[in-house]
Design a protein around this motif. Structure first.
Motif, short mmCIF file in Angstrom:
data_model
loop_
_atom_site.label_atom_id
_atom_site.label_comp_id
_atom_site.label_asym_id
_atom_site.label_seq_id
_atom_site.Cartn_x
_atom_site.Cartn_y
_atom_site.Cartn_z
N VAL A 298 0.83 -1.20 0.00
CA VAL A 298 0.00 0.00 0.00
C VAL A 298 0.87 1.25 0.00
CG1 VAL A 298 -1.96 -1.07 1.20
CG2 VAL A 298 -0.20 0.10 2.52
N ALA A 299 0.27 2.33 -0.46
CA ALA A 299 0.92 3.65 -0.40
C ALA A 299 -0.07 4.57 0.32
CB ALA A 299 1.22 4.18 -1.79
N VAL A 300 0.47 5.54 1.04
CA VAL A 300 -0.38 6.47 1.79
C VAL A 300 -0.01 7.90 1.39
CG1 VAL A 300 -0.99 7.34 4.08
CG2 VAL A 300 -0.62 4.88 3.74
N ALA A 301 -1.04 8.67 1.07
CA ALA A 301 -0.86 10.08 0.77
C ALA A 301 -1.67 10.90 1.77
CB ALA A 301 -1.31 10.40 -0.65
N VAL A 302 -1.08 11.94 2.29
CA VAL A 302 -1.75 12.86 3.21
C VAL A 302 -1.82 14.21 2.52
CG1 VAL A 302 -1.70 13.95 5.47
CG2 VAL A 302 -0.88 11.60 5.21
N VAL B 279 3.53 9.86 1.58
CA VAL B 279 4.33 9.78 2.80
C VAL B 279 5.09 8.45 2.76
CG1 VAL B 279 4.29 9.71 5.32
CG2 VAL B 279 2.64 11.13 4.08
N PRO B 280 6.42 8.49 2.73
CA PRO B 280 7.20 7.25 2.71
C PRO B 280 6.91 6.39 3.94
CG PRO B 280 8.60 9.15 2.26
CD PRO B 280 7.26 9.68 2.71
N VAL C 191 -5.34 9.29 1.73
CA VAL C 191 -5.70 8.34 0.69
C VAL C 191 -4.79 7.13 0.84
CG1 VAL C 191 -5.86 7.91 -1.79
CG2 VAL C 191 -6.46 10.15 -0.88
N VAL C 192 -5.40 5.95 0.95
CA VAL C 192 -4.66 4.70 1.02
C VAL C 192 -4.87 3.98 -0.31
CG1 VAL C 192 -4.37 2.51 2.22
CG2 VAL C 192 -5.01 4.55 3.50
N ILE C 193 -3.77 3.69 -0.99
CA ILE C 193 -3.81 3.06 -2.31
C ILE C 193 -3.24 1.67 -2.20
CG2 ILE C 193 -3.07 3.22 -4.71
CD1 ILE C 193 -2.62 6.29 -4.02
N LYS C 194 -4.02 0.66 -2.58
CA LYS C 194 -3.55 -0.71 -2.55
C LYS C 194 -3.01 -1.10 -3.91
CE LYS C 194 -6.87 -2.03 0.98
NZ LYS C 194 -8.00 -2.89 1.32
#
Length: 65
Positions: free
Chosen positions: A31-35, A40-41, A57-60
């Motif tokens: 997953v990747a997380v964007a704030v 955000v690494p 936003v959580v991207i799988k």
């Protein structure tokens, strides 16, 4: 506090992204997380302090093409 996760309002006591991911039972891998539209690494998840009303936003990751 209330925050937005993937455009849905969530009530949370989480103080960091890591705690939020655990609270929401989301995976740490794939997953990747964007704030506020900024990625955000993963290495910063434990230190990133969440604030009231923040948009996350959580991207799988998905296989295929």
């Amino acid at each position: 506090m209330k925050i937005l996760v993937n455009n849905k309002e969530v009530e949370t006591a989480a103080v960091s992204i890591s705690v939020l991911m655990e609270e929401l039972s989301l995976p740490f891998q794939g997953v990747a997380v964007a704030v506020e539209n900024r990625l955000v690494p993963r290495t910063q998840w434990a230190d990133y302090v969440l604030t009231e009303g923040v948009s996350i936003v959580v991207i799988k990751a998905a296989c295929g093409g």
